[in-house]
Design a protein around this motif. Structure first.
Motif, PDB file in Angstrom:
ATOM      1  N   UNK A  99       0.858  -1.175   0.000  1.00 32.51           N
ATOM      2  CA  UNK A  99       0.000   0.000   0.000  1.00 32.51           C
ATOM      3  C   UNK A  99       0.897   1.228   0.000  1.00 32.51           C
ATOM      4  N   UNK A 100       0.783   2.037  -1.046  1.00 33.72           N
ATOM      5  CA  UNK A 100       1.644   3.199  -1.189  1.00 33.72           C
ATOM      6  C   UNK A 100       0.915   4.490  -0.858  1.00 33.72           C
ATOM      7  N   UNK A 101      -0.364   4.628  -1.217  1.00 31.88           N
ATOM      8  CA  UNK A 101      -1.089   5.888  -1.095  1.00 31.88           C
ATOM      9  C   UNK A 101      -1.598   6.213   0.291  1.00 31.88           C
ATOM     10  N   UNK A 102      -1.597   5.303   1.205  1.00 35.67           N
ATOM     11  CA  UNK A 102      -2.121   5.572   2.539  1.00 35.67           C
ATOM     12  C   UNK A 102      -3.620   5.364   2.589  1.00 35.67           C
ATOM     13  N   UNK A 103      -4.267   5.792   3.667  1.00 33.19           N
ATOM     14  CA  UNK A 103      -5.712   5.569   3.808  1.00 33.19           C
ATOM     15  C   UNK A 103      -6.508   6.417   2.810  1.00 33.19           C
ATOM     16  N   UNK A 104      -7.708   5.969   2.516  1.00 33.67           N
ATOM     17  CA  UNK A 104      -8.577   6.685   1.572  1.00 33.67           C
ATOM     18  C   UNK A 104      -9.023   8.019   2.169  1.00 33.67           C
ATOM     19  N   UNK A 105      -9.216   8.995   1.321  1.00 35.73           N
ATOM     20  CA  UNK A 105      -9.661  10.316   1.755  1.00 35.73           C
ATOM     21  C   UNK A 105     -11.157  10.271   2.060  1.00 35.73           C
ATOM     22  N   UNK A 106     -11.585  10.577   3.300  1.00 40.29           N
ATOM     23  CA  UNK A 106     -13.008  10.515   3.625  1.00 40.29           C
ATOM     24  C   UNK A 106     -13.842  11.601   2.937  1.00 40.29           C
ATOM     25  N   UNK A 107     -13.209  12.641   2.442  1.00 39.11           N
ATOM     26  CA  UNK A 107     -13.953  13.727   1.779  1.00 39.11           C
ATOM     27  C   UNK A 107     -13.812  13.683   0.260  1.00 39.11           C
TER      28      UNK A 107
ATOM     29  N   UNK B 116     -15.414  12.138  -2.129  1.00 40.93           N
ATOM     30  CA  UNK B 116     -16.675  12.298  -2.873  1.00 40.93           C
ATOM     31  C   UNK B 116     -17.187  13.729  -2.798  1.00 40.93           C
ATOM     32  N   UNK B 117     -17.112  14.340  -1.623  1.00 40.76           N
ATOM     33  CA  UNK B 117     -17.573  15.726  -1.470  1.00 40.76           C
ATOM     34  C   UNK B 117     -16.735  16.665  -2.311  1.00 40.76           C
ATOM     35  N   UNK B 118     -15.430  16.463  -2.328  1.00 36.86           N
ATOM     36  CA  UNK B 118     -14.556  17.330  -3.115  1.00 36.86           C
ATOM     37  C   UNK B 118     -14.779  17.133  -4.615  1.00 36.86           C
ATOM     38  N   UNK B 119     -15.024  15.916  -5.025  1.00 38.69           N
ATOM     39  CA  UNK B 119     -15.259  15.646  -6.443  1.00 38.69           C
ATOM     40  C   UNK B 119     -16.553  16.291  -6.922  1.00 38.69           C
ATOM     41  N   UNK B 120     -17.560  16.400  -6.041  1.00 36.70           N
ATOM     42  CA  UNK B 120     -18.852  16.965  -6.422  1.00 36.70           C
ATOM     43  C   UNK B 120     -18.992  18.439  -6.065  1.00 36.70           C
ATOM     44  N   UNK B 121     -17.959  19.039  -5.510  1.00 35.73           N
ATOM     45  CA  UNK B 121     -18.022  20.449  -5.105  1.00 35.73           C
ATOM     46  C   UNK B 121     -18.028  21.363  -6.329  1.00 35.73           C
ATOM     47  N   UNK B 122     -18.635  22.517  -6.155  1.00 38.87           N
ATOM     48  CA  UNK B 122     -18.664  23.516  -7.225  1.00 38.87           C
ATOM     49  C   UNK B 122     -17.246  24.032  -7.466  1.00 38.87           C
TER      50      UNK B 122
END
Length: 127
Positions: A27-35, A37-43
């Protein structure tokens, strides 16, 4: 002496070849970002306009005003003295007069403009 040098080299190669023999993925990237989805859908973020031109105007009554015209062509910062606190003027559409509550108005963006301030009528001013 001649025999020990090749033996040492052979032992070193054998030790290095034994490294990282596990079948588990790394595992290289570390834990998944909990936000994520919110950042991807943000204006999309809109940056504030920057200064397009700064002009100093002398008016017919010999008053001096300072105006910073912004890159969005709908905003200007107006000062009654150099380095003074700015009053933000806004235009409804690009090319229209910049206004603010209290009676501030700047018509135009070139070297010749009309400026009105509280307590005074609009007057012609030039660079």
């Amino acid at each position: 002496m001649k025999l020990s040098l090749p033996m040492i080299a052979l032992a070193g190669v054998a030790l290095l070849s034994a490294c990282n023999k596990n079948d588990e993925p790394e595992v290289v990237g570390g834990p998944a970002d909990p936000m994520a989805d919110q950042l991807a859908n943000a204006a999309p973020v809109e940056l504030p306009p920057s200064v397009k031109a700064t002009k100093q105007y002398r008016c017919k009554d010999n008053s001096l005003y300072f105006v910073d015209f912004m890159t969005d062509d709908k905003t200007a910062n107006f000062r009654t003295k150099k380095g003074g606190e700015p009053t933000q003027l806004k235009a409804a559409e690009a090319g229209q007069a910049f206004t603010a509550e209290g009676g501030y108005e700047v018509s135009g963006q070139g070297d010749e403009v009309q400026i009105a301030v509280p307590g005074k009528k609009a007057q012609s001013c030039h660079v």
